[in-house]
Each structure stands twice: as C-alpha cells, then as structure tokens.
Write a protein that holds these residues in place. Structure first.
Motif, short mmCIF file in Angstrom:
data_model
loop_
_atom_site.label_atom_id
_atom_site.label_comp_id
_atom_site.label_asym_id
_atom_site.label_seq_id
_atom_site.Cartn_x
_atom_site.Cartn_y
_atom_site.Cartn_z
N ALA A 55 0.83 -1.21 0.00
CA ALA A 55 0.00 0.00 0.00
C ALA A 55 0.86 1.26 0.00
CB ALA A 55 -0.93 0.00 1.21
N VAL A 56 1.95 1.24 0.76
CA VAL A 56 2.86 2.39 0.76
C VAL A 56 3.50 2.56 -0.60
CG1 VAL A 56 5.01 3.29 1.72
CG2 VAL A 56 3.30 2.31 3.24
N ALA A 57 3.94 1.44 -1.21
CA ALA A 57 4.56 1.52 -2.54
C ALA A 57 3.55 2.05 -3.57
CB ALA A 57 5.07 0.14 -2.95
N ALA A 58 2.31 1.59 -3.50
CA ALA A 58 1.28 2.07 -4.43
C ALA A 58 0.98 3.55 -4.19
CB ALA A 58 0.01 1.24 -4.29
N LEU A 59 0.95 3.97 -2.94
CA LEU A 59 0.71 5.37 -2.63
C LEU A 59 1.84 6.25 -3.17
CD1 LEU A 59 -1.10 7.42 -1.17
CD2 LEU A 59 0.27 7.01 0.88
N LEU A 60 3.06 5.79 -3.04
CA LEU A 60 4.20 6.55 -3.57
C LEU A 60 4.18 6.63 -5.09
CD1 LEU A 60 7.05 5.35 -1.18
CD2 LEU A 60 5.85 7.56 -1.18
N ARG A 61 3.59 5.63 -5.74
CA ARG A 61 3.42 5.67 -7.20
C ARG A 61 2.24 6.53 -7.60
NH1 ARG A 61 3.79 0.04 -6.75
NH2 ARG A 61 1.59 -0.10 -7.24
N GLY A 62 1.39 6.92 -6.65
CA GLY A 62 0.22 7.72 -6.94
C GLY A 62 -1.02 6.90 -7.24
N TYR A 72 -5.44 6.30 5.32
CA TYR A 72 -5.95 6.96 6.52
C TYR A 72 -4.81 7.70 7.23
CZ TYR A 72 -8.05 7.34 11.20
OH TYR A 72 -8.53 7.79 12.39
N GLY A 73 -3.68 7.04 7.36
CA GLY A 73 -2.52 7.67 8.00
C GLY A 73 -1.99 8.84 7.20
N ALA A 74 -1.95 8.69 5.88
CA ALA A 74 -1.49 9.79 5.02
C ALA A 74 -2.43 10.99 5.13
CB ALA A 74 -1.38 9.32 3.58
N ALA A 75 -3.73 10.73 5.14
CA ALA A 75 -4.70 11.82 5.26
C ALA A 75 -4.58 12.50 6.63
CB ALA A 75 -6.12 11.29 5.06
N ALA A 76 -4.37 11.74 7.68
CA ALA A 76 -4.20 12.32 9.02
C ALA A 76 -2.94 13.18 9.07
CB ALA A 76 -4.14 11.21 10.07
N CYS A 77 -1.86 12.72 8.44
CA CYS A 77 -0.62 13.52 8.42
C CYS A 77 -0.81 14.80 7.62
CB CYS A 77 0.52 12.69 7.82
SG CYS A 77 1.13 11.43 8.94
N LEU A 118 -0.36 18.44 9.25
CA LEU A 118 0.62 19.39 8.71
C LEU A 118 -0.06 20.66 8.20
CD1 LEU A 118 3.08 17.00 6.85
CD2 LEU A 118 3.53 18.35 8.90
N THR A 119 -1.23 20.52 7.60
CA THR A 119 -1.97 21.69 7.13
C THR A 119 -2.35 22.57 8.32
OG1 THR A 119 -2.85 20.46 5.26
CG2 THR A 119 -4.00 22.48 5.88
N TYR A 154 -9.17 9.41 19.21
CA TYR A 154 -10.18 9.08 18.20
C TYR A 154 -9.51 8.65 16.90
CZ TYR A 154 -13.43 11.12 21.47
OH TYR A 154 -14.17 11.39 22.59
N LEU A 155 -8.38 9.25 16.58
CA LEU A 155 -7.61 8.79 15.41
C LEU A 155 -7.11 7.37 15.63
CD1 LEU A 155 -5.56 11.96 14.46
CD2 LEU A 155 -7.43 10.95 13.18
N ALA A 156 -6.69 7.09 16.84
CA ALA A 156 -6.22 5.74 17.17
C ALA A 156 -7.36 4.73 17.09
CB ALA A 156 -5.57 5.71 18.54
#
Length: 115
Positions: free
Chosen positions: A33-40, A54-59, A63-64, A84-86
């Motif tokens: 999943a991480v590899a696919a996310l890095l490929r877009g 989910y983790g990428a969206a939370a980050c 950051l925003t 709640y995120l956990a």
C-alpha cells in the motif's frame, strides 16, 4: 525487472502469519500500500491496506493545521483528539483483517497481484 523482484525479496520479508496459516495478518498489504501510494495509485493502495491512506490523510491534515495556524494560541481550532484517530486506525485494521480474509475464503485474493 528481475533484479527488482530479487531486491524486494531480500528487503521485505514474507509474512510469517500468512505462511503458517494461509490467512492474512492485520498488517498484510501495508508495504504494498505504501509503494502504491508513492506511485500515486490511490485505488491499489486502498485495496492493499486502507490504513495507509488513513494515515497519510491524518498527516496531511495535521501538517496543514500546523502550517496554516502555526504556533499561535489565539483563534486556533481545537486539535484533533489523538485517541479518536487511534480508535479509527484500530477499527480500519480490524475491518480490513476480517474483509480481506473473508474474501480470501471466497476465492478473491486482493494481495495476489504483487507489486
């Protein structure tokens, strides 16, 4: 292309739970999943393991908030409660575990596609 598969086999160990039981563990598909996310490829990333998105969206949200509102205390919105995120992460992991293994029993293997 063959060297890539050989290198991936050396770096990423196979899942011992899957090797012993034939079922997927709660974390199976996370690296893909991480590899696919890095490929877009968001759809493949979600199919491999939805917790990564989910983790990428939370980050991105965190950051925003950090860059938009900075460290100023006034007029700052309430921070997102970490527990709640956990809870969301645990729920996504459990649902992913159950659904992926139920589909596997029915003959649908979401992780069979490889990298």
């Amino acid at each position: 292309m063959m060297w890539k598969e050989g290198l991936a086999g050396l770096i990423f160990m196979p899942c011992l739970f899957h090797a012993m039981t034939g079922f997927y563990c709660p974390g199976c598909g996370g690296t893909r999943a991480v590899a696919a996310l890095l490929r877009g490829d968001l759809v493949s990333s979600f199919c491999y393991h939805p917790l990564v998105l989910y983790g990428a969206a939370a980050c991105v949200f965190w950051l925003t908030e950090l860059f938009v509102f900075g460290t100023e205390k006034r007029n700052r919105p309430r921070p997102v409660p970490g527990k709640y995120l956990a809870y969301g992460a645990v729920g996504i992991t459990l649902i992913n575990f159950v659904v992926k293994n139920c589909l596997l029993v029915c003959g649908i293997d979401l992780l069979a596609g490889g990298w």
